[in-house]
Design a protein around this motif. Structure first.
Motif, short mmCIF file in Angstrom:
data_model
loop_
_atom_site.label_atom_id
_atom_site.label_comp_id
_atom_site.label_asym_id
_atom_site.label_seq_id
_atom_site.Cartn_x
_atom_site.Cartn_y
_atom_site.Cartn_z
N ALA A 1 0.91 -1.09 0.13
CA ALA A 1 -0.11 0.02 -0.05
C ALA A 1 0.89 1.15 -0.10
O ALA A 1 0.46 2.02 -0.81
CB ALA A 1 -0.79 0.09 1.24
N THR A 2 2.10 1.39 0.74
CA THR A 2 2.89 2.34 0.72
C THR A 2 3.71 2.68 -0.51
O THR A 2 3.82 3.76 -0.97
CB THR A 2 3.91 2.16 1.86
N LEU A 3 3.96 1.40 -1.14
CA LEU A 3 4.69 1.37 -2.40
C LEU A 3 3.87 2.16 -3.39
O LEU A 3 4.28 2.97 -4.20
CB LEU A 3 5.14 0.14 -2.88
N ILE A 4 2.69 1.80 -3.23
CA ILE A 4 1.80 2.32 -4.43
C ILE A 4 1.52 3.94 -4.20
O ILE A 4 1.45 4.65 -5.14
CB ILE A 4 0.37 1.68 -4.32
N SER A 5 1.33 4.25 -2.82
CA SER A 5 1.15 5.80 -2.50
C SER A 5 2.55 6.39 -3.00
O SER A 5 2.35 7.52 -3.53
CB SER A 5 1.01 5.87 -1.16
N VAL A 6 3.64 5.95 -2.65
CA VAL A 6 5.08 6.85 -3.16
C VAL A 6 5.08 6.67 -4.46
O VAL A 6 5.53 7.95 -4.70
CB VAL A 6 6.23 5.75 -2.59
N VAL A 7 4.76 5.70 -5.27
CA VAL A 7 4.92 6.06 -6.73
C VAL A 7 4.06 6.81 -7.20
O VAL A 7 4.14 7.74 -8.12
CB VAL A 7 4.65 4.42 -7.30
N ALA A 8 2.56 7.09 -6.68
CA ALA A 8 1.53 8.17 -7.27
C ALA A 8 1.93 9.39 -6.69
O ALA A 8 1.83 10.33 -7.40
CB ALA A 8 0.22 7.52 -6.38
N PHE A 9 2.68 9.61 -5.62
CA PHE A 9 3.25 10.77 -5.05
C PHE A 9 4.25 11.57 -6.19
O PHE A 9 4.26 12.61 -6.68
CB PHE A 9 3.50 11.04 -3.64
N ALA A 10 4.93 10.31 -6.61
CA ALA A 10 6.09 10.96 -7.61
C ALA A 10 5.56 11.46 -8.91
O ALA A 10 5.75 12.20 -9.56
CB ALA A 10 7.03 9.56 -7.84
N ALA A 11 4.44 10.62 -9.29
CA ALA A 11 3.76 10.87 -10.42
C ALA A 11 3.03 12.25 -10.46
O ALA A 11 2.89 12.97 -11.36
CB ALA A 11 2.72 9.86 -10.90
#
Length: 406
Positions: free
Chosen positions: A83-93
């Motif tokens: 869940a955190t990995l998805i959130s981190v990638v989305a924040f980067a996007a």
């Protein structure tokens, strides 16, 4: 006399997960305001900044309990990490989209996926509960966590806005993303303090929100969250009306200070009064102390009234989470705590909207009527629910727990 806070940190792993958890939870306060600060500078449109931020906040409010429900079933490591990995990638996007001028729809899509950010305050409280279940030290641990939540909102929001304004627009969200990634990683790597997973035969089915105590406490804290947000909106409006807009940050800081101090004091005490009665008393103090806000005509009087109105916020949170721990089955604890946190967030969003409308329509001083009404409703909710909150947790079979608790 021994220091109760020193005692709780003697437990194996407590210092480590508490420190990592504080870093990992800062994004809870940093992300919404950081999105506004970033997009308002890169796109020059506050409506867009607010809409993307609201998309993140509301989606996170809906997703967090579901993520926590999976955590209760499969464990923190198995669910929090992806869940955190998805959130981190989305924040980067989201940062890339803001910086490169990507289409507007990509900003909203990135905010939706960033909202998979887990509720770290719930994860931390679950670990404290694993250490001190049914022991007086748990009250001290919850008091400490409530104080850390206050610090999170003060430090996180200020840090996010300050970085974006002083460095570059994406700075706040960049630091938010780094703290989320490294803080959560440090937290999850501490496996020794991770709560155990309930055996399948002891696992409850359905959602924790179907349980009466969770419904009652979440509803009451929606109105408490509204009070919290109203104080911020009205303080800004009144200090501007008084010609001292710079005083708003001082007034809001004093509000959090009162709650922070009394929360630590309550945590050091070993109160024997039933928790549901403590909860009602704390809400009664909150309701009563909203009234002086209506008569604060100068900045010093406003600061004093705001200080008094905030003193019972942390005690309310402490008793609320204590009730959740004692009234909700162990296999639903993380989800139950997350629903309460979600209630606070929803209340803050609704309170900010209501207070803003009242200020625009009836003037700055009348914004605090939202606090008065919210305080009365929160107190009434607790008073009429005393019998329901007094009932002990029933550790039943999954079949029995599939129905709402009476």
């Amino acid at each position: 006399m021994s220091n109760p806070y020193r005692e709780i940190f003697r437990a194996p792993g407590a210092k480590g997960f508490a420190a990592a958890g504080f870093i990992a939870r800062l994004p809870v306060a940093m992300a919404p305001i950081g999105i506004v600060a970033m997009l308002s500078q890169t796109h020059g449109e506050y409506w867009l900044a607010g809409a993307v931020s609201a998309t993140f906040a509301l989606t996170n409010a809906l997703l967090s309990p579901q993520i926590s429900r999976l955590v209760d079933r499969f464990g923190q490591s198995a669910i929090v990490t992806p869940a955190t990995l998805i959130s981190v990638v989305a924040f980067a996007a989201l940062m890339a989209g803001a910086n490169q001028g990507w289409p507007t729809w990509t900003l909203f899509l990135s905010a939706l996926f960033a909202a998979t950010m887990p509720s770290m305050p719930a994860m931390i409280r679950a670990r404290w509960t694993e250490l001190f279940r049914n022991r007086p030290e748990l009250n001290t641990a919850f008091a400490f966590e409530s104080a850390m939540d206050e610090m999170m909102y003060i430090a996180g929001a200020s840090l996010s806005v300050g970085l974006s304004v002083s460095l570059f627009p994406e700075a706040g969200i960049l630091v938010n993303t780094l703290l989320l990634a490294f803080g959560t990683a440090a937290f999850i790597l501490q496996r020794s303090s991770e709560p155990r997973i309930a055996p399948a035969e002891q696992r409850a089915t359905g959602s924790a929100i179907r349980l009466r105590p969770v419904q009652i406490i979440t509803l009451a804290l929606i109105f408490v969250g509204a009070i919290f947000a109203t104080a911020e909106v009205s303080a800004v409006a009144i200090t501007r009306e008084l010609g001292q807009p710079d005083a708003a940050s001082l007034v809001i800081g004093v509000y959090a200070l009162g709650s922070f101090v009394l929360g630590l004091v309550i945590g050091a005490l070993n109160l024997t009064m039933p928790l549901q009665r403590q909860f009602a008393i704390a809400l009664g103090v909150i309701a009563l102390t909203q009234v002086p806000l209506l008569f604060a005509g100068t900045v010093p009087l406003l600061a004093l009234a705001v200080f008094l109105s905030g003193v019972a916020i942390s005690p309310t949170f402490i008793t609320a989470f204590g009730l959740i721990e004692r009234r909700v089955p162990e296999s639903m604890l993380t989800e139950g705590v997350t629903w309460v946190m979600t209630g606070i967030g929803i209340g803050m969003a609704l309170g900010a909207f209501a207070a803003g409308w009242v200020v625009d329509t009836f003037g700055a001083r009348n914004g605090f009527w939202v606090s008065v009404v919210a305080g009365v409703v929160a107190l009434a909710t607790a008073l009429v629910s005393q019998r329901a909150l007094a009932r002990e947790r029933r550790e039943a079979t999954p079949v029995a727990l599939a129905q709402p608790a009476e």
